[in-house]
Design an enzyme around this catalytic site. Structure first.
Site, PDB file in Angstrom:
ATOM      1  N   ASN A  61       9.329   5.383  -9.139  1.00 13.69           N
ATOM      2  CA  ASN A  61      10.141   6.052  -8.208  1.00 13.69           C
ATOM      3  C   ASN A  61       9.516   7.095  -7.380  1.00 13.69           C
ATOM      4  OD1 ASN A  61      12.376   4.968  -9.766  1.00 13.69           O
ATOM      5  ND2 ASN A  61      11.889   6.379 -11.893  1.00 13.69           N
ATOM      6  N   HIS A  74       3.088   6.634 -11.065  1.00 15.74           N
ATOM      7  CA  HIS A  74       2.954   5.800 -12.045  1.00 15.74           C
ATOM      8  C   HIS A  74       3.959   4.603 -11.853  1.00 15.74           C
ATOM      9  CE1 HIS A  74       5.971   8.705 -13.210  1.00 15.74           C
ATOM     10  NE2 HIS A  74       6.261   8.101 -14.060  1.00 15.74           N
ATOM     11  N   PHE A  75       3.905   3.586 -12.575  1.00 19.38           N
ATOM     12  CA  PHE A  75       4.606   2.291 -12.620  1.00 19.38           C
ATOM     13  C   PHE A  75       5.124   2.151 -14.273  1.00 19.38           C
ATOM     14  CE2 PHE A  75       2.096   2.081  -9.261  1.00 19.38           C
ATOM     15  CZ  PHE A  75       2.943   1.414  -8.140  1.00 19.38           C
TER      16      PHE A  75
END
Length: 113
Positions: A61, A74-75
């Site tokens: 996001n 971050h994923f």
């Protein structure tokens, strides 16, 4: 996005370079993200297709309006082993005008050239 995991194995892959949004990161800090996520899907057993299948989401996001809570790229790797756990998506789909989409595609292609 909630700050708690949504399923067993929900994890984050975090680049070492600090950038608030994806476009703030140099490419070299992104080149290993998908290979790392792929290895983690195998380690979590998400690569096994059963009769009903096993799924997962990779989520990233950018900006508060897009549900970003932490200002560091971050994923999320979110296992989807059943209907009750994992990411639950409500997608507000719209009817598409194909001629408008084609014109927009040409506009984007020109910007990428």
């Amino acid at each position: 996005m909630a700050s708690a995991p949504t399923a067993k194995g929900h994890l984050l892959v975090i680049p070492k370079y600090h950038g608030a949004k994806l476009h703030n990161l140099p490419d070299e800090y992104l080149q290993d993200i998908l290979p790392v996520v792929k290895k983690l899907t195998i380690a979590l057993g998400l690569n096994v297709d059963g009769p009903e299948g096993t799924g997962y989401n990779v989520l990233q996001n950018n900006g508060r309006i897009a549900h970003q809570v932490v200002d560091h790229v971050h994923f999320h790797l979110i296992p989807k082993r059943d209907e009750a756990t994992g990411l639950i998506v409500g997608w507000p789909a719209e009817d598409a005008d194909m001629s408008e989409l084609a014109a927009y595609a040409k506009e984007l292609q020109a910007k990428l050239a």
